[in-house]
Design a protein around this motif. Structure first.
Motif, mmCIF file in Angstrom:
data_model
loop_
_atom_site.group_PDB
_atom_site.id
_atom_site.type_symbol
_atom_site.label_atom_id
_atom_site.label_comp_id
_atom_site.label_asym_id
_atom_site.label_seq_id
_atom_site.Cartn_x
_atom_site.Cartn_y
_atom_site.Cartn_z
ATOM 1 N N GLN A 55 -2.573 -6.553 -1.363
ATOM 2 C CA GLN A 55 -1.637 -5.418 -1.149
ATOM 3 C C GLN A 55 -2.271 -3.949 -1.071
ATOM 4 O OE1 GLN A 55 0.668 -4.338 -4.633
ATOM 5 N NE2 GLN A 55 2.135 -2.973 -3.579
ATOM 6 N N TRP A 56 -3.493 -3.873 -1.726
ATOM 7 C CA TRP A 56 -4.311 -2.778 -1.025
ATOM 8 C C TRP A 56 -4.778 -2.926 0.287
ATOM 9 C CZ3 TRP A 56 -9.465 -2.462 0.141
ATOM 10 C CH2 TRP A 56 -9.745 -1.153 0.393
ATOM 11 N N TRP A 57 -5.295 -3.956 0.717
ATOM 12 C CA TRP A 57 -6.001 -4.149 2.145
ATOM 13 C C TRP A 57 -4.704 -4.123 2.993
ATOM 14 C CZ3 TRP A 57 -10.049 -4.020 4.788
ATOM 15 C CH2 TRP A 57 -10.002 -4.442 6.162
ATOM 16 N N ALA A 58 -3.567 -4.550 2.981
ATOM 17 C CA ALA A 58 -2.726 -4.390 3.884
ATOM 18 C C ALA A 58 -1.934 -3.050 3.715
ATOM 19 C CB ALA A 58 -1.343 -5.322 3.491
ATOM 20 N N ALA A 59 -1.964 -2.403 2.753
ATOM 21 C CA ALA A 59 -1.416 -0.734 2.807
ATOM 22 C C ALA A 59 -2.512 -0.116 3.611
ATOM 23 C CB ALA A 59 -1.268 -0.319 1.452
ATOM 24 N N SER A 60 -4.100 -0.147 3.414
ATOM 25 C CA SER A 60 -4.949 0.463 4.135
ATOM 26 C C SER A 60 -4.949 0.116 5.454
ATOM 27 C CB SER A 60 -6.325 0.635 3.199
ATOM 28 O OG SER A 60 -6.759 -0.848 3.375
ATOM 29 N N PHE A 61 -4.879 -1.393 5.798
ATOM 30 C CA PHE A 61 -4.936 -1.769 6.949
ATOM 31 C C PHE A 61 -3.767 -1.146 8.060
ATOM 32 C CE2 PHE A 61 -4.386 -4.977 10.412
ATOM 33 C CZ PHE A 61 -5.699 -4.823 10.924
ATOM 34 N N LEU A 62 -2.698 -1.088 7.470
ATOM 35 C CA LEU A 62 -1.530 -0.705 8.332
ATOM 36 C C LEU A 62 -1.396 0.733 8.442
ATOM 37 C CD1 LEU A 62 1.169 -3.048 6.910
ATOM 38 C CD2 LEU A 62 0.358 -3.239 9.134
ATOM 39 N N ASP A 63 -2.077 1.547 7.555
ATOM 40 C CA ASP A 63 -2.096 3.079 7.464
ATOM 41 C C ASP A 63 -3.169 3.626 8.634
ATOM 42 O OD1 ASP A 63 -0.047 3.301 5.828
ATOM 43 O OD2 ASP A 63 -1.338 3.767 4.091
ATOM 44 N N ALA A 64 -4.189 2.878 8.756
ATOM 45 C CA ALA A 64 -5.084 3.234 9.544
ATOM 46 C C ALA A 64 -4.970 3.298 10.999
ATOM 47 C CB ALA A 64 -6.430 2.108 9.521
ATOM 48 N N GLU B 240 2.591 -9.072 12.449
ATOM 49 C CA GLU B 240 1.605 -9.563 13.701
ATOM 50 C C GLU B 240 0.412 -8.735 13.351
ATOM 51 O OE1 GLU B 240 1.695 -9.576 18.537
ATOM 52 O OE2 GLU B 240 3.480 -9.771 17.473
ATOM 53 N N THR B 241 0.474 -7.398 13.161
ATOM 54 C CA THR B 241 -0.347 -6.686 13.294
ATOM 55 C C THR B 241 -1.336 -6.742 11.926
ATOM 56 O OG1 THR B 241 0.801 -4.587 13.906
ATOM 57 C CG2 THR B 241 -1.567 -4.172 12.861
ATOM 58 N N SER B 242 -0.955 -7.292 10.883
ATOM 59 C CA SER B 242 -1.659 -7.610 9.850
ATOM 60 C C SER B 242 -2.418 -8.882 9.875
ATOM 61 C CB SER B 242 -0.782 -7.789 8.631
ATOM 62 O OG SER B 242 0.143 -6.543 8.261
ATOM 63 N N LEU B 243 -1.690 -9.787 10.447
ATOM 64 C CA LEU B 243 -2.315 -11.148 10.574
ATOM 65 C C LEU B 243 -3.400 -11.335 11.657
ATOM 66 C CD1 LEU B 243 0.760 -13.574 9.920
ATOM 67 C CD2 LEU B 243 -1.234 -13.000 8.375
ATOM 68 N N ARG B 244 -3.490 -10.265 12.659
ATOM 69 C CA ARG B 244 -4.839 -10.197 13.323
ATOM 70 C C ARG B 244 -6.094 -10.036 12.741
ATOM 71 N NH1 ARG B 244 -2.254 -6.009 17.521
ATOM 72 N NH2 ARG B 244 -0.253 -7.301 18.587
ATOM 73 N N SER B 245 -6.041 -9.459 11.435
ATOM 74 C CA SER B 245 -7.370 -9.011 10.633
ATOM 75 C C SER B 245 -7.593 -10.324 10.115
ATOM 76 C CB SER B 245 -7.177 -8.108 9.596
ATOM 77 O OG SER B 245 -8.114 -8.001 8.775
ATOM 78 N N HIS B 246 -8.894 -11.002 10.201
ATOM 79 C CA HIS B 246 -9.516 -12.009 9.491
ATOM 80 C C HIS B 246 -9.590 -11.916 8.017
ATOM 81 C CE1 HIS B 246 -10.505 -14.226 13.158
ATOM 82 N NE2 HIS B 246 -11.130 -13.392 13.650
ATOM 83 N N VAL B 247 -9.702 -10.576 7.614
ATOM 84 C CA VAL B 247 -9.732 -10.369 6.220
ATOM 85 C C VAL B 247 -8.430 -10.452 5.414
ATOM 86 C CG1 VAL B 247 -9.965 -8.501 4.534
ATOM 87 C CG2 VAL B 247 -11.665 -8.582 6.311
ATOM 88 N N THR B 248 -7.380 -10.164 6.288
ATOM 89 C CA THR B 248 -5.998 -10.424 5.742
ATOM 90 C C THR B 248 -5.661 -12.036 5.670
ATOM 91 O OG1 THR B 248 -5.159 -8.289 6.915
ATOM 92 C CG2 THR B 248 -3.562 -9.726 6.087
ATOM 93 N N VAL B 249 -6.176 -12.422 6.684
ATOM 94 C CA VAL B 249 -5.709 -13.901 6.648
ATOM 95 C C VAL B 249 -6.778 -14.589 5.319
ATOM 96 C CG1 VAL B 249 -6.188 -15.999 7.890
ATOM 97 C CG2 VAL B 249 -5.072 -14.209 8.789
ATOM 98 N N ALA B 250 -7.845 -14.142 5.124
ATOM 99 C CA ALA B 250 -8.770 -14.771 4.153
ATOM 100 C C ALA B 250 -8.137 -14.354 2.753
ATOM 101 C CB ALA B 250 -9.962 -14.028 4.100
#
Length: 167
Positions: A21-30, A43-53
């Motif tokens: 949840q923290w990663w997704a929020a910080s990733f989408l706010d950047a 789609e934007t979130s799943l582009r990140s390998h960290v999100t998928v991991a």
């Protein structure tokens, strides 16, 4: 021990969900270069390998909590021989089935997810089935077995059968 392990895995699952949840929020706010906004957040979130991991980690934790909860519900506490046999079954199943999975599955992420899910579900069902069979053999040999113990073992076998039929 089993309940303590269940608590540890449940706490780890909660930490994994919080991290996701923290990663997704910080990733989408950047801010992104060329990002117009209003795009698809998934789609934007799943582009990140960290999100998928992190998603894979959360899924593995949820599965582990579910399996430990079912084990605790149906078998309460495993004996040392049952634990050893379960570990042997899991290792043999993963070695024999898991090594051939990359040879059969096309290198497509959807196919890999589908076949891996099938492998994990089948391995879990075989684990519960073998545990129930061995526990039933011990109960049949024991003169002091209570009907509640039989009910738990037959409930585990019913779970395996119903999941097989549903699958």
């Amino acid at each position: 021990m089993a309940v303590n392990c269940l608590y540890v895995v449940a706490a780890s699952t909660a930490a994994s969900a919080a991290a996701l949840q923290w990663w997704a929020a910080s990733f989408l706010d950047a801010p992104r270069d060329g990002d117009v906004g209003g795009g698809d957040w998934l789609e934007t979130s799943l582009r990140s390998h960290v999100t998928v991991a992190l998603l894979a980690n959360l899924a593995a934790h949820v599965l582990l909590v579910l399996l430990l909860a079912l084990k605790t519900l149906f078998f309460v506490r495993l004996t040392s021989t049952e634990t050893r046999k379960v570990l042997e079954h899991i290792i043999n199943y993963v070695i024999y089935k898991g090594t051939f999975l990359p040879l059969v599955v096309p290198p497509n992420s959807q196919q890999i997810i589908l076949w891996s899910t099938w492998l994990v579900l089948l391995c879990s069902l075989k684990m519960f089935q073998s545990l129930a069979r061995e526990r039933l053999e011990c109960l049949n040999a024991s003169p002091s077995a209570t009907p509640l113990k039989y009910l738990r073992v037959y409930s585990a076998l019913l779970l395996v059968l119903s999941t097989d039929l549903l699958w």
